[in-house]
Scaffold this active site. Structure first.
Site, PDB file in Angstrom:
ATOM      1  N   ILE A 151       0.270 -27.851  38.298  1.00 21.55           N
ATOM      2  CA  ILE A 151       0.932 -27.376  37.071  1.00 21.55           C
ATOM      3  C   ILE A 151       0.816 -28.441  35.979  1.00 21.55           C
ATOM      4  CG2 ILE A 151       3.047 -26.437  36.064  1.00 21.55           C
ATOM      5  CD1 ILE A 151       3.954 -25.655  38.876  1.00 21.55           C
ATOM      6  N   ARG A 227      12.682 -29.913  38.448  1.00 22.08           N
ATOM      7  CA  ARG A 227      13.942 -29.817  39.190  1.00 22.08           C
ATOM      8  C   ARG A 227      14.987 -30.691  38.509  1.00 22.08           C
ATOM      9  NH1 ARG A 227      12.036 -25.952  41.045  1.00 22.08           N
ATOM     10  NH2 ARG A 227      11.663 -25.385  43.202  1.00 22.08           N
ATOM     11  N   ASP A 251      14.687 -26.705  31.367  1.00 22.62           N
ATOM     12  CA  ASP A 251      14.641 -25.411  32.060  1.00 22.62           C
ATOM     13  C   ASP A 251      15.384 -25.488  33.389  1.00 22.62           C
ATOM     14  OD1 ASP A 251      13.670 -22.691  32.380  1.00 22.62           O
ATOM     15  OD2 ASP A 251      12.304 -23.477  33.909  1.00 22.62           O
ATOM     16  N   GLU A 256      22.563 -25.749  38.953  1.00 21.77           N
ATOM     17  CA  GLU A 256      22.279 -24.410  38.401  1.00 21.77           C
ATOM     18  C   GLU A 256      23.110 -23.348  39.118  1.00 21.77           C
ATOM     19  OE1 GLU A 256      18.047 -23.857  38.705  1.00 21.77           O
ATOM     20  OE2 GLU A 256      17.671 -25.742  37.665  1.00 21.77           O
ATOM     21  N   HIS A 274      16.043 -21.743  34.072  1.00 21.07           N
ATOM     22  CA  HIS A 274      15.075 -21.847  35.176  1.00 21.07           C
ATOM     23  C   HIS A 274      14.105 -20.657  35.142  1.00 21.07           C
ATOM     24  CE1 HIS A 274      14.346 -23.627  39.436  1.00 21.07           C
ATOM     25  NE2 HIS A 274      13.237 -23.041  38.993  1.00 21.07           N
TER      26      HIS A 274
HETATM   27  C1  8YV Z   1      11.508 -20.499  41.699  1.00 21.19           C
HETATM   28  C2  8YV Z   1      10.315 -22.454  41.159  1.00 21.19           C
HETATM   29  O1  8YV Z   1      11.065 -20.657  42.970  1.00 21.19           O
HETATM   30  O2  8YV Z   1       8.302 -22.065  42.315  1.00 21.19           O
HETATM   31  C3  8YV Z   1       9.228 -22.836  42.084  1.00 21.19           C
HETATM   32  O3  8YV Z   1       9.287 -23.956  42.598  1.00 21.19           O
HETATM   33  O4  8YV Z   1      11.096 -23.245  40.753  1.00 21.19           O
HETATM   34  C4  8YV Z   1      10.488 -21.058  40.750  1.00 21.19           C
HETATM   35  O5  8YV Z   1       9.306 -20.355  40.733  1.00 21.19           O
HETATM   36  C5  8YV Z   1      11.791 -19.098  41.433  1.00 21.19           C
HETATM   37  O6  8YV Z   1      12.766 -19.139  40.466  1.00 21.19           O
HETATM   38  C6  8YV Z   1      12.273 -18.362  42.640  1.00 21.19           C
HETATM   39  O7  8YV Z   1      13.630 -18.312  42.721  1.00 21.19           O
END
Ligand code: 8YV
Length: 308
Positions: A151, A227, A251, A256, A274
């Site tokens: 990413i 995170r 985000d 959370e 998020h």
């Molecule tokens: C969450 C994410 O998983 O892929 C990740 O690591 O943080 C997000 O895609 C998504 O919100 C599922 O709850």
């Protein structure tokens, strides 16, 4: 058909697809989860949805695979799974574009004051303000990426298109076009923007501390799309309140979906719930990837995306 325990929330289309290939045991919908487990535990072959710890693993004697919905898997006790020979899979790659896109969106929103200008026009204050307040811009600014993984690279590519000068910090020098720093604080003092896109968990816990935030400085901007655990949130709030940091686009948060009042009321932040991977296309593809991992594992013994 194999039996899959649904331990937490999953999108409807993912559940529908899973239901075509497996028997689903909806613990997420059970009022009494202990009674549900007591009744079905020995039948369960795989688990998906939610946070999975050692305690649940120990209750499922025939569990072979945990298929996580998400690329980050800090919600799964991977060490406990490994010790029990349980495979863990995740959903890499398919969310890269959506997360990178939101990152750039948040950066532009913060740099160009989009939410504030929107409010100003919407509230009818433009006539009294007359001209739009001048802002910073991304073009020509220095960006430091914490974590140049899949990413991170998608973010760098988009930031290049915005004419930003790119550096990164991570475990290894990838010998590419971007400048590598082996010290996060040094990178923070070199850049105007610090974007966090590293995995959560113990290794990165509060990695972005008061020293890093101070190094970014009063003209600097912090963006967290990874995170909440990676940032010392109290230090971040203090720096924003005291003008030691220019602004933040967030985000993700420590606790959370709860965001501290002080953070919500600061003028120099852009906040997002998020939402990095939250597009129709991406979430649909992530759901299909969860199911593909389960199918591949039960058909061939080899999942597509094991995490270790
Ligand atoms: C969450 C994410 O998983 O892929 C990740 O690591 O943080 C997000 O895609 C998504 O919100 C599922 O709850």
């Amino acid at each position: 058909m194999k039996n899959i325990l649904i331990a937490g929330g999953l999108p409807q289309d993912c559940l529908q697809l899973m239901d075509q290939h497996f028997n689903l045991f909806r613990m997420d919908q059970a009022d009494d989860k202990d009674a549900f487990l007591a009744k079905h535990a020995t039948e369960i072959d795989g688990v998906s949805g939610g946070a999975i710890g050692a305690e649940l693993m120990d209750k499922l004697p025939n569990l072979k695979i945990i298929a996580n919905f998400g690329v980050g898997y800090d919600n799964i006790d991977v060490a406990a799974a490994k010790a029990r020979n349980i495979i863990v899979t995740n959903t890499p790659n398919r969310l890269n574009a959506a997360v990178a896109e939101l990152t750039l969106g948040l950066m532009i929103a913060l740099a160009r004051r989009i939410p504030k200008n929107h409010e100003m026009v919407r509230n009818g204050h433009w006539p009294s303000v007359k001209r739009a307040p001048l802002t910073g811009q991304l073009a020509g600014a220095k960006l430091g990426i914490l974590g140049l993984g899949r990413i991170g690279k998608a973010i760098a590519k988009r930031a290049e298109a915005c004419d930003m000068d790119i550096s990164y910090f991570g475990r290894t020098d990838q010998h590419n076009l971007y400048r590598y720093f082996d010290d996060l604080t040094q990178m923070a003092s070199h850049v105007n923007w610090l974007v966090i896109i590293a995995p959560g968990g113990a290794e990165t816990d509060k990695l972005v501390n008061a020293d890093v935030i101070d190094a970014l400085g009063p003209e600097g901007f912090l963006v967290n799309i990874a995170r909440g655990s990676i940032v010392d949130e109290a230090a971040l709030i203090a720096a924003l309140e005291q003008g030691k940091l220019g602004g933040a686009a967030l985000d993700v948060f420590e606790n959370e979906p709860h965001v501290p009042d002080t953070l919500r009321n600061l003028p120099n932040v852009v906040l997002s719930p998020h939402a990095g991977s939250a597009t129709h296309v991406t979430r649909q593809q992530m759901g299909a990837q969860v199911v593909d991992n389960l199918i591949a594992y039960f058909d061939t013994g080899q999942p597509l995306d094991p995490v270790t």
